[in-house]
Design a protein around this motif. Structure first.
Motif, short mmCIF file in Angstrom:
data_model
loop_
_atom_site.label_atom_id
_atom_site.label_comp_id
_atom_site.label_asym_id
_atom_site.label_seq_id
_atom_site.Cartn_x
_atom_site.Cartn_y
_atom_site.Cartn_z
N GLY C 33 0.81 -1.23 0.00
CA GLY C 33 0.00 0.00 0.00
C GLY C 33 0.83 1.27 0.00
O GLY C 33 0.37 2.34 -0.38
N GLY C 34 2.07 1.15 0.46
CA GLY C 34 2.97 2.30 0.49
C GLY C 34 2.66 3.30 1.60
O GLY C 34 3.31 4.34 1.70
N SER C 36 3.11 3.14 4.76
CA SER C 36 4.19 3.26 5.75
C SER C 36 5.53 3.50 5.06
O SER C 36 6.35 4.29 5.52
CB SER C 36 4.29 1.99 6.60
N LEU C 37 5.72 2.82 3.95
CA LEU C 37 7.01 2.91 3.27
C LEU C 37 7.24 4.27 2.62
O LEU C 37 8.33 4.85 2.74
CB LEU C 37 7.10 1.80 2.21
N LEU C 54 3.82 -4.84 -5.63
CA LEU C 54 2.93 -6.01 -5.66
C LEU C 54 1.55 -5.70 -6.23
O LEU C 54 0.75 -6.60 -6.43
CB LEU C 54 2.76 -6.57 -4.23
N GLY C 114 1.03 -5.63 4.46
CA GLY C 114 2.05 -4.62 4.66
C GLY C 114 2.19 -4.26 6.12
O GLY C 114 3.29 -4.09 6.64
N SER C 115 1.07 -4.14 6.79
CA SER C 115 1.10 -3.79 8.20
C SER C 115 1.79 -4.89 9.01
O SER C 115 2.58 -4.61 9.91
CB SER C 115 -0.32 -3.57 8.70
N ALA C 117 3.98 -7.12 7.84
CA ALA C 117 5.40 -7.15 7.48
C ALA C 117 6.14 -5.98 8.13
O ALA C 117 7.30 -6.09 8.51
CB ALA C 117 5.56 -7.08 5.96
N ALA C 123 0.52 -1.09 15.80
CA ALA C 123 -0.41 -1.35 14.70
C ALA C 123 -1.41 -2.43 15.09
O ALA C 123 -1.13 -3.29 15.93
CB ALA C 123 0.35 -1.76 13.45
N GLU C 124 -2.56 -2.39 14.43
CA GLU C 124 -3.65 -3.30 14.78
C GLU C 124 -3.50 -4.70 14.18
O GLU C 124 -3.81 -5.70 14.83
CB GLU C 124 -5.00 -2.71 14.31
N LEU C 161 10.32 -12.75 8.63
CA LEU C 161 10.43 -12.77 7.16
C LEU C 161 11.86 -12.42 6.76
O LEU C 161 12.44 -11.46 7.28
CB LEU C 161 9.50 -11.74 6.53
N GLY C 191 -7.79 8.31 14.68
CA GLY C 191 -7.02 7.81 13.54
C GLY C 191 -5.52 7.72 13.78
O GLY C 191 -4.81 7.14 12.97
#
Ligand SMILES: Cc1cc2nc3c(=O)[nH]c(=O)nc-3n(C[C@H](O)[C@H](O)[C@H](O)COP(=O)(O)OP(=O)(O)OC[C@H]3O[C@@H](n4cnc5c(N)ncnc54)[C@H](O)[C@@H]3O)c2cc1C
Ligand code: FES
Ligand code: FES
Lengths: 157, 792, 292
Positions: C33-34, C36-37, C54, C114-115, C117, C123-124, C161, C191
């Motif tokens: 999703g990008g 975080s990155l 991806l 993504g979250s 990884a 994070a949830e 990973l 949020g």
């Protein structure tokens, strides 16, 4: 590399490095400066546009990733004849903007909300829009404008 | 028929372009320009012993890299001191590029200009700065104390300035006071944080020797004259435009930030347009902050709660430099008494250098501190003496106007309140609140075990200060009216409210009045938009210029219609003979007629050209002495002194004692800013101000680590409130006109913000039954105050 | 705040993605999703030489409930999960947790994979994976392997990973029966990442005792964490208020929150206990309602 995307219904091609964000391509390559950049790290929401109908941060998306998809910006909100979208009209009537810098992001986020939920409550509007920062209005008139637009859109035949 | 827009909720003329994405902000100009980026000091305090730019120069796409060594003449001097003062012991401003000492983390050390911002940032990474780190003064208390680390190498302490003033006989009053208290109150650092960052775009045209700068500034005129002097250029060849500006709140008026000098300098030196759009990280590290102060108050009170004597010794954090001199703490000191009549008042302010981002006004500008201190004093005195704090407020109110506070105002003159009616203001607030019912509800909630509290805050806001502002008004041949003012606008609806004033005076349709702000090509002289002064000062200038245009129009029309100038009236976009409405001339045609030259297109204009002959018939020359072509005037308004708005806020809060969360159940605002041109705009200003106030009371602070590194320089970590945190604001107002200006208006820009910290602090204090003497109150602080966790 | 240059690679299959990642080596990164990155790249805290995107790999784009398992491909957005019909009734904890992630535009792009990884301790998704005893599939040059939740999270932003592995699928078993669950958190603003949060799930037996209980916490130490102590107290017990008090107080020994600019360790501890208590209470009440 060349990227072709559809912006507000028009196919546009730009030659960009992969690292250029969608926000920068819209603004600098395609001349659509209505999309604003306020933080470049995904928090302020000023850069919000719709990607295939869904709100996204255009500062967190590389333009190459939007290839082949439909991007809607604030410039695509009003009708072709210039008639304002009910949200734009309501922001005007309810004084939902001051400096106007955050406004395009709010309009796009609100548009997605009303597409999905034509009758939001005040608290739903506040929660939905909490991903957009405005430093001028204190939000009250923005919230009222969205509720007013929703009401008018429901009233329309 | 006379129409009147003054006082009406006229929807804004600026909206359409902003809603459709056609606003023009600084970042929207010159998409192909080269971009600048800056190397900023990593250290809060360090000697700069070397900067190696060779690798950066070699990055493809880099045009050039500059350091202090590249600057010459005026560019190598320190940046100007905006507000000098003889109380300023150590005036220090920074160099455009640091010379050999960096005094805050974020200070600019080198500049890269490259093909685009991406490449410019690539080059930044290749610049190697050699630092010799020095001890840093960070904590305000510590910096003010003995043996503190020094913020500047060439100083022996950190004292930037010292001011003391006294009115009445404070010592005698203390000696006679039955109750005497000592309290300490603190407010942390915060920042304006507009959603649009700063930005400068410059283009120098060598053949025409012309410099055009687009600057997201609140004060383009000063930037223009300053640049003209620095470059040694004729000011007529230098133009500065503040286009649509995405919020300011104080941070965009410094004259000069380093980038405002360097970007035009580089554009001329490199012969290409250069653009710098500040990024958010730079904004945190390189744009001014405000708010850090520590107050030690000594209070003498009578049995009935009257404040007999007040002494405030306070520290003001000026950051690493003080281009604004001592203006901030002076505002705090002058407005500390608020609506109360303090006969015996003394202050001693010490402005202290720290190795942090410099400070300058942020909406409220020293006044939120003043209101916070005074209102906490009122609450604490009431509590100590077991009195109702509303009664104590009433007992201490100023009742007669004009009222001399007895200390110096920010403009250097005495602080004099022009008008007000505080008892009525408070009563209006309480009526909206429904005090009785609210108190019953609180009692019920408490009986259920809920933690709720009610707090009040009061303020007086000095607005509309000089020196002056100007406006030019002209009637165009097509009947439209052009208005220009020189100050910048950042969302305050100047285009709309000034058009309302002009439309009323000339009786032309509102849509036909076009207002331009912030373009020195249109009007070169002006001051700027800050200190809630623009509606008052520029608004009255607009009125003066319009009145002059009216006089001109009446004179020309009178000659044509062969009546006395007193016998014409303005109505429906035309000028009529009084009592004979069919004898009239449309204003556009009159504008043509008043300009005896030939350029007519269309029937109306031909008619105008004919009238022109009538207008000037029989004179000894085509344009009679004393008249000038066209219907146009430029006038300046200079106020004799500030005008003082006032108001009261109330907050009902509920506290979650498990998490420290403060929920604002109700927020009620009363304000009085004299006569109101456009209530919708005023309400908007109040809403925005309150939101910034609530942010300042509960969420926002700039946090520094011990070494002077900013710890929360992102929007993830600096917590501005969102729509989800904001309560609905209930608003009521009274109108006490100012006798000091023709429009009877007072400024309102900062009113919403000023008393919020005071109000919220008092509400929390009421809920927890404990003093709240530190702002902001984070959830953790709430739990600490409530005794639920140990203070860290 | 512009990212450094990188090579952009848009594989069409997992195989191709794995090959590209292996080929480019340590300096390559996967982008889902990008959300975080890309912020990290904007601050140049991350400067990958190549990005393997991806989003064009259609086999990773799925989100569904397969009988009793929530199955999410690596590009399933937070939003796609919210849109699964009946999820809230099936497992309120998941629906509530996902609703607390950022804001609509973030959820429209960001992914569960993504979250997970990314492994932010506040994070949830990692918490949901742990609470539901889920597992993930990872594909690397050496082939596919499955990693159980309990073996996945190592420490801050670190998982089991390997750099050349791609997380391809997330599977979360959804308990059936008289189950109640909830996710409760305290964030500074709506949020924001949580100061502390808790997910609780409870299954009550016919006799009213607790047949199974899960309690997971976020924002309280280097990874999301299951509270073994609390769960032990709850299992088999009658879930009365005092028992819930005991259980939530037991988390004290298992959490070790850091102090930072948003609050001290002591503050986070208090908030963690408060949200744990609220989540467990909601889970119990919902489980009871499910019985009725
Ligand atoms: C304003 C804002 C608020 C947010 N609030 C929250 C919040 O409250 N709670 C929350 O949990 N998150 C929050 N987020 C983060 C968001 O949920 C992210 O979407 C999520 O953390 C990462 O998912 P992604 O798909 O965006 O991953 P990416 O950003 O694409 O990647 C993150 C990391 O994971 C790696 N990665 C991604 N996918 C894979 C894969 N399939 N295999 C191997 N490695 C992979 C990447 O290489 C990278 O290192 C917020 C983000 C923003 C901008
Ligand atoms: S610029 Fe994209 S969220 Fe702020
Ligand atoms: S109107 Fe200025 S930031 Fe929203």
């Amino acid at each position: 590399m060349d990227v072709t995307l559809s912006v507000n219904g028009v196919s546009r091609t730009a030659s960009v490095e992969p690292r250029i964000t969608l926000a920068d391509v819209l603004r600098d390559e395609l001349g659509l400066t209505g999309t604003h950049v306020g933080c470049e790290h995904g928090v302020c929401g000023a850069c919000t546009v719709l990607l295939d109908g869904r709100s996204v941060r255009s500062c967190l998306l590389f333009a190459v990733q939007a290839a082949g998809q439909e991007v809607t910006t604030v410039e695509g909100l009003a009708a072709a004849d210039g008639t304002l979208h009910p949200l734009q009209k309501a922001f005007h009537d309810a004084h939902g903007l001051q400096c106007g810098f955050c406004t395009p992001g709010f309009l796009m986020a609100a548009r997605e909300l009303l597409d999905e939920n034509p009758s939001p409550t005040e608290s739903e509007v506040r929660t939905w829009l909490s991903g957009n920062l405005c430093r001028c209005t204190g939000y009250q008139n923005i919230v009222d404008a969205v509720l007013l637009a929703a009401e008018r859109m429901r009233g329309a035949p | 028929m006379t129409t009147r827009l003054f006082g009406e909720r006229v929807a804004r003329s600026e909206d359409r372009r902003l809603l459709t994405g056609r606003g023009r902000y600084t970042g929207d100009f010159e998409p192909a320009a080269a971009h600048a980026a800056f190397v900023r000091s990593d250290f809060a305090h360090a000697r700069i012993t070397g900067i190696d730019v060779a690798a950066a120069q070699a990055v493809p796409g880099v045009l050039d890299v500059f350091t202090y060594a590249d600057l010459a003449d005026g560019f190598a001097d320190r940046l100007p001191l905006l507000v000098p003062s003889d109380k300023l012991i150590a005036p220090r401003t920074q160099h455009a590029l640091a010379k050999d000492e960096a005094c805050y983390a974020g200070e600019v050390l080198a500049m890269v200009v490259a093909r685009d911002r991406y490449v410019a940032e690539d080059a930044l990474e290749r610049i190697v700065v050699e630092y010799e780190p020095l001890p840093a003064a960070v904590d305000l208390d510590r910096a003010a104390g003995p043996n503190a680390p020094l913020a500047h190498l060439d100083m022996t302490d950190n004292l930037a300035g010292l001011v003391t003033e006294e009115t009445g006989d404070v010592d005698a009053a203390f000696a006679a006071a039955p109750h005497v208290y000592d309290w300490t109150l603190r407010m942390e650092r915060s920042a304006s944080m507009p959603i649009e960052t700063r930005g400068v775009v410059a283009r120098y045209d060598e053949r025409e020797d012309r410099l055009l700068v687009h600057d997201a500034t609140q004060a383009p005129t000063g930037v223009r004259f300053g640049l003209a002097m620095l470059f040694g250029m004729d000011p007529d060849r230098v133009h500065v435009v503040a286009p649509d500006v995405g919020g300011g709140f104080g941070v965009k008026v410094i004259q000069f930030y380093p980038e405002e000098v360097l970007v035009p300098w580089a554009a001329r030196r490199l012969g290409v347009p250069v653009k710098w759009i500040e990024d958010r990280r730079e904004h945190f590290l390189g744009s001014n902050h405000e708010r850090g102060q520590i107050h030690h108050v000594h209070v003498g009170a009578a049995d009935d709660g009257r404040i007999l004597a007040l002494e405030d010794r306070f520290l003001h954090d000026t950051g690493a430099y003080c281009s604004y001199g001592l203006i901030l703490p002076i505002i705090t000191a002058a407005q500390l008494p608020g609506p109360y009549d303090l006969e015996n008042y003394r202050y001693e302010l010490r402005s202290i250098f720290t190795n942090t981002v410099p400070t300058s006004p942020f909406r409220g500008a020293g006044r939120p501190h003043a209101a916070y201190v005074m209102e906490r004093v009122i609450e604490r005195v009431s509590k100590e003496l077991n009195l109702d704090s509303l009664d104590v407020r009433r007992r201490n109110f100023v009742k007669e106007f004009p009222h001399h506070v007895g200390v110096t105002f920010q403009d250097g003159g005495p602080t004099v309140y022009d008008s007000g009616d505080y008892p009525k203001g408070l009563a209006t607030l309480l009526e909206q609140l429904d005090l009785e019912r609210t108190r019953t509800e609180i009692a019920t909630a408490r009986a259920e075990g809920r933690t709720v509290g009610l707090g009040f805050g009061a303020y007086v806001e000095g607005t509309g200060i000089g020196p002056y502002e100007g406006a030019s008004v002209s009637i165009n041949p097509d009947g439209t009216v052009s208005v220009a003012t020189a100050h910048g606008s950042q969302g305050q609806a100047h285009e709309t409210v000034f058009a309302q004033v002009v439309a009323d005076e000339l009786q032309v349709p509102f849509e036909r009045v076009h207002v331009t702000t912030g373009d020195t090509r249109r009007l070169g002289f002006g001051v700027g938009t800050f200190a809630s002064r623009t509606a008052v000062v520029a608004g009255n200038a607009v009125l003066l210029a319009t009145t002059e245009v009216k006089r001109q129009a009446a004179a020309v029309a009178a000659r044509i219609l062969e009546v006395a100038p007193e016998d014409v009236v303005f109505a429906d976009g035309a000028i009529h003979v009084a009592g004979a409405p069919d004898r009239s001339i449309p204003l556009g045609r009159l504008a043509m007629a008043s300009n005896p030259t030939r350029y007519a297109f269309g029937a109306d204009a031909e008619e105008g050209a004919k009238l022109s002959q009538l207008a000037y018939e029989g004179g000894d020359r085509p344009l009679p002495e004393g008249s000038h072509p066209g219907l146009a005037a430029t006038e300046y308004y200079s106020p004799t002194s500030g005008v003082f708005g006032f108001g009261f806020h109330a907050a009902l809060v509920e506290i979650d004692l498990e998490t420290g969360h403060v929920d604002i159940l109700r927020y009620v605002v009363h304000h009085d800013s004299g006569r109101i041109i456009n209530p919708m705009v005023v309400e908007g200003q109040i809403h925005g101000g309150v939101a910034q106030g609530i942010g300042g009371a509960l969420y926002e602070r700039i946090a520094y680590g011990e070494e002077g590194q900013m710890l929360n320089a992102t929007f993830m970590d600096f917590l501005m409130v969102t729509a989800a945190e904001m309560p609905r604001i209930e608003e009521v107002h009274t109108e006490t006109p100012s006798p000091n200006n023709p429009l009877g208006i007072k400024g309102v820009g900062e009113a919403g913000t000023i008393p919020v910290s005071a109000t919220i602090a008092n509400a929390i204090s009421d809920a927890l039954n404990t003093p709240v003497d530190h702002m902001p109150v984070t959830p953790e602080e709430v739990l600490t105050l409530a005794g639920k966790i140990e203070s860290p | 705040m512009k990212p450094a240059a990188f090579e952009y690679l848009a594989p069409r299959s997992v195989e191709e993605a794995v090959a590209l990642l292996a080929e480019r080596g340590e300096d390559a990164k996967v982008i889902a999703g990008g959300q975080s990155l890309v912020p990290m790249m904007a601050f140049r805290l991350a400067t990958p030489a190549a990005l393997v995107d991806l989003n064009g790999v259609s086999e990773l784009d799925h989100a569904r409930v397969d009988r009793d398992t929530l199955v999410l491909g690596a590009t399933a957005r937070h939003r796609s999960v919210q849109e699964l019909a009946g999820l809230r009734e099936r497992c309120a904890m998941v629906a509530e947790a996902v609703g607390l992630i950022g804001h609509p535009p973030i959820r429209n792009r960001g992914t569960a994979g993504g979250s997970i990884a990314h492994a932010d301790p506040a994070a949830e998704w990692p918490a949901l994976l742990l609470a539901l005893d889920g597992e993930v599939d990872a594909m690397g040059p050496g082939g596919r392997r499955t990693i159980a939740a309990a073996d996945l999270f190592r420490t801050y932003f670190t998982t089991a990973l390997a750099p050349d592995e791609i997380l391809t699928e997330v599977r979360l078993p959804l308990p059936a029966g008289a189950v109640g669950s909830a996710f409760v958190e305290v964030a500074q603003r709506h949020g924001d990442f949580a100061v502390a949060g808790a997910g609780a799930l409870m299954i009550v037996a016919d006799d009213g005792s607790v047949a199974d209980a899960r309690l997971v916490l976020i924002g309280v130490r280097d990874t999301a964490v299951r509270s073994v102590a609390a769960e032990t107290i709850l299992r088999g017990a009658s879930p009365t208020d005092p028992v819930l008090d005991d259980a939530t107080n037991a988390i004290r020994s298992e959490i070790d929150p850091v102090s930072d600019v948003h609050g001290s360790s002591a503050y986070r501890r208090r908030v963690a206990i408060a949200v744990a208590r609220r989540a467990v209470t909601l889970a119990r009440d919902r489980a009871h309602a499910a019985v009725a």
